[in-house]
Design an enzyme around this catalytic site. Structure first.
Site, mmCIF file in Angstrom:
data_model
loop_
_atom_site.group_PDB
_atom_site.id
_atom_site.type_symbol
_atom_site.label_atom_id
_atom_site.label_comp_id
_atom_site.label_asym_id
_atom_site.label_seq_id
_atom_site.Cartn_x
_atom_site.Cartn_y
_atom_site.Cartn_z
ATOM 1 N N HIS A 46 0.809 -1.228 0.000
ATOM 2 C CA HIS A 46 0.000 0.000 0.000
ATOM 3 C C HIS A 46 0.837 1.271 0.000
ATOM 4 C CE1 HIS A 46 1.025 -0.049 4.264
ATOM 5 N NE2 HIS A 46 0.616 1.196 4.336
HETATM 6 C C1 UD1 Z 1 -2.081 5.313 6.531
HETATM 7 C C2 UD1 Z 1 -0.747 5.647 7.228
HETATM 8 C C3 UD1 Z 1 0.247 4.509 7.030
HETATM 9 C C4 UD1 Z 1 -0.346 3.174 7.431
HETATM 10 C C5 UD1 Z 1 -1.655 2.959 6.688
HETATM 11 C C6 UD1 Z 1 -2.316 1.655 7.038
HETATM 12 C C7 UD1 Z 1 -0.105 8.038 7.252
HETATM 13 C C8 UD1 Z 1 0.828 9.012 6.662
HETATM 14 N N1 UD1 Z 1 -0.137 6.842 6.645
HETATM 15 O O1 UD1 Z 1 -1.796 5.230 5.139
HETATM 16 O O2 UD1 Z 1 1.389 4.757 7.813
HETATM 17 O O3 UD1 Z 1 0.570 2.143 7.119
HETATM 18 O O4 UD1 Z 1 -2.534 4.055 7.015
HETATM 19 O O5 UD1 Z 1 -3.416 1.409 6.225
HETATM 20 O O6 UD1 Z 1 -0.776 8.342 8.207
HETATM 21 N N2 UD1 Z 1 -9.130 5.424 2.129
HETATM 22 C C9 UD1 Z 1 -10.303 4.735 2.040
HETATM 23 N N3 UD1 Z 1 -10.973 4.439 3.198
HETATM 24 C C10 UD1 Z 1 -10.522 4.797 4.421
HETATM 25 C C11 UD1 Z 1 -9.323 5.524 4.498
HETATM 26 C C12 UD1 Z 1 -8.632 5.822 3.364
HETATM 27 O O7 UD1 Z 1 -10.743 4.375 0.969
HETATM 28 O O8 UD1 Z 1 -11.176 4.469 5.432
HETATM 29 C C13 UD1 Z 1 -8.372 5.730 0.903
HETATM 30 C C14 UD1 Z 1 -8.543 7.144 0.479
HETATM 31 O O9 UD1 Z 1 -8.624 7.164 -0.902
HETATM 32 C C15 UD1 Z 1 -7.267 7.820 0.930
HETATM 33 C C16 UD1 Z 1 -6.251 6.680 0.829
HETATM 34 O O10 UD1 Z 1 -6.990 5.504 1.144
HETATM 35 O O11 UD1 Z 1 -6.934 8.909 0.170
HETATM 36 C C17 UD1 Z 1 -5.097 6.821 1.744
HETATM 37 O O12 UD1 Z 1 -5.536 6.972 3.104
HETATM 38 P P1 UD1 Z 1 -4.606 7.731 4.167
HETATM 39 O O13 UD1 Z 1 -5.198 7.662 5.512
HETATM 40 O O14 UD1 Z 1 -4.251 9.077 3.637
HETATM 41 O O15 UD1 Z 1 -3.262 6.909 4.148
HETATM 42 P P2 UD1 Z 1 -2.955 5.340 4.050
HETATM 43 O O16 UD1 Z 1 -2.288 5.056 2.750
HETATM 44 O O17 UD1 Z 1 -4.124 4.502 4.437
#
Ligand code: UD1
Length: 371
Positions: free
Chosen positions: A213
């Protein structure tokens, strides 16, 4: 005596398994009131709600509902909304004595910053980990959080060394072990009872598990494409179960890679899984391929080979002592190490000290004594 009031923060998936045992440990102290705050960084059922159910964690007392956004937007929303919670508590005559944060996600760093500015002391669980790679958002979060926290609770000896090198005074540091492993040990018997393997259609010890991811691996087709090619090839010999993070799902679609992956008969794609289902899979796998931080630690404890798709790690003990090997995003190295695993030539590891299932008790004691 007035109880100690702690604000305990969770935001994203890897936070939940660290906070669950800690809440249990804190709730056993009569003079502690642990208030659970969920920032809402992760909000999907399968990235958030399911963990509350399966980890037997009580519902959050406060939710901030910040949702997704760029790093700045997400951080700013947490800062603004969490500051309001702190101010409101103080005005109501019930100020927090301490903030307790875990891990390295944006919510960890943003709540720390808000608290420190209001002179609320911060304890950081999983402090001191350093990848020395500032292109990782998590590395920035770790550095900022540790710089302003005053109680640094560390999971492995390298973390202690990193913090000493950065000039933290010895009285701020405690080597407490790995709280996420508390959850693993607590939940393993239950996970083993899940029928996940049968549902997915694999046999114990005869499949691989993959998670990817991180932006460095999934945001460019030139990196993601070759990695997926290796997985498709190896699946001819070993079925591959691949629960896909929403970011990766979106990228695979956007880069037109879905067809290729779909054509590999033995690559089994699933949505992100619950904690128990995922542990059922990882604990009986032949090999794990991942770019997750936590999974490097979990596979070390489970004794399962872990090929880590990262150029560096903030958890060096999992490589030096555990079952992990760094393969970066080098597809040919991944291919050759998968051959080693399948040929029975891969190293065996040992479990690090203090990853014994009792870290939360040590942390709770440190929090009570240090607040
Ligand atoms: C976050 C953490 C990372 C961790 C990961 C575990 C930071 C910088 N990163 O990364 O360290 O390893 O979580 O999963 O805090 N999204 C959804 N549903 C949700 C949440 C997010 O679809 O409930 C999608 C959205 O499109 C979003 C993307 O995932 O833009 C990324 O989510 P984000 O929380 O920004 O970071 P992660 O890549 O999940």
């Amino acid at each position: 005596m007035k109880p100690l009031r702690f604000a305990c923060i969770v935001g994203a998936r890897p936070n939940f398994m660290k906070m669950a045992p800690l809440l249990r440990a804190l709730d056993s102290y009569e003079n502690v009131e642990a208030v659970l705050v969920h920032t809402g960084q992760h909000y999907d059922k399968n990235l958030s709600d399911v963990f509350f159910e399966q980890l037997e964690m009580r519902r959050p007392d406060v939710t901030l509902e910040v949702g997704s956004g760029s790093h700045a937007v997400q951080t700013a929303r947490v800062l603004e909304r969490f500051e309001a919670v702190l101010v409101e508590a103080a005005e109501a005559g019930r100020p927090f004595d301490r903030l307790v944060v875990v891990g390295d996600v944006n919510s960890t760093m943003a709540t720390t910053l808000a608290a420190a500015k209001l002179h609320v002391p911060v304890a950081h669980v999983e402090a001191g980990l350093r990848s020395f790679d500032r292109t990782m958002p998590e590395e920035i979060n770790r550095i900022v959080t540790d710089a302003i926290a005053d109680l640094l609770l560390v999971s492995e000896p390298d973390g202690m060394e990193n913090l000493r090198r950065e000039g933290h005074p010895e009285e701020h540091l405690r080597l407490v072990g790995n709280v996420m492993i508390d959850t693993l040990r607590f939940m393993l018997p239950k996970a083993r009872q899940c029928d996940t393997l049968a549902q997915v259609g694999v046999e114990p010890g005869q499949y691989g598990v993959v998670t990817l991811h991180r932006p460095a691996n999934v945001d460019s087709p030139d990196t993601l494409g070759p990695l997926l090619d290796v997985l498709a090839d190896v699946s001819e010999r070993l079925p591959i179960v691949f629960p896909i993070h929403p970011r990766t799902q979106e990228r695979i679609k956007r880069f037109g890679l879905a067809k290729k992956l779909g054509a590999a008969r033995n690559v089994i794609l699933t949505d992100p899984l619950g904690y128990l289902e995922f542990l059922a899979l990882t604990s009986q796998a032949k090999v794990i391929v991942t770019d997750s931080g936590g999974l490097q630690e979990e596979s070390t404890v489970l004794g399962i080979p872990c090929l880590t798709a990262r150029p560096n790690t903030e958890r060096p003990i999992t490589v030096e002592q555990g079952t992990s090997t760094l393969v970066s995003n080098d597809a040919s190295m991944l291919r050759s190490l998968l051959d080693d695993v399948l040929g029975g030539r891969y190293k065996q590891g040992t479990c690090p000290e203090l990853w014994d299932g009792r870290a939360a008790e040590r942390i709770a004691q440190a929090l009570v004594e240090g607040s």
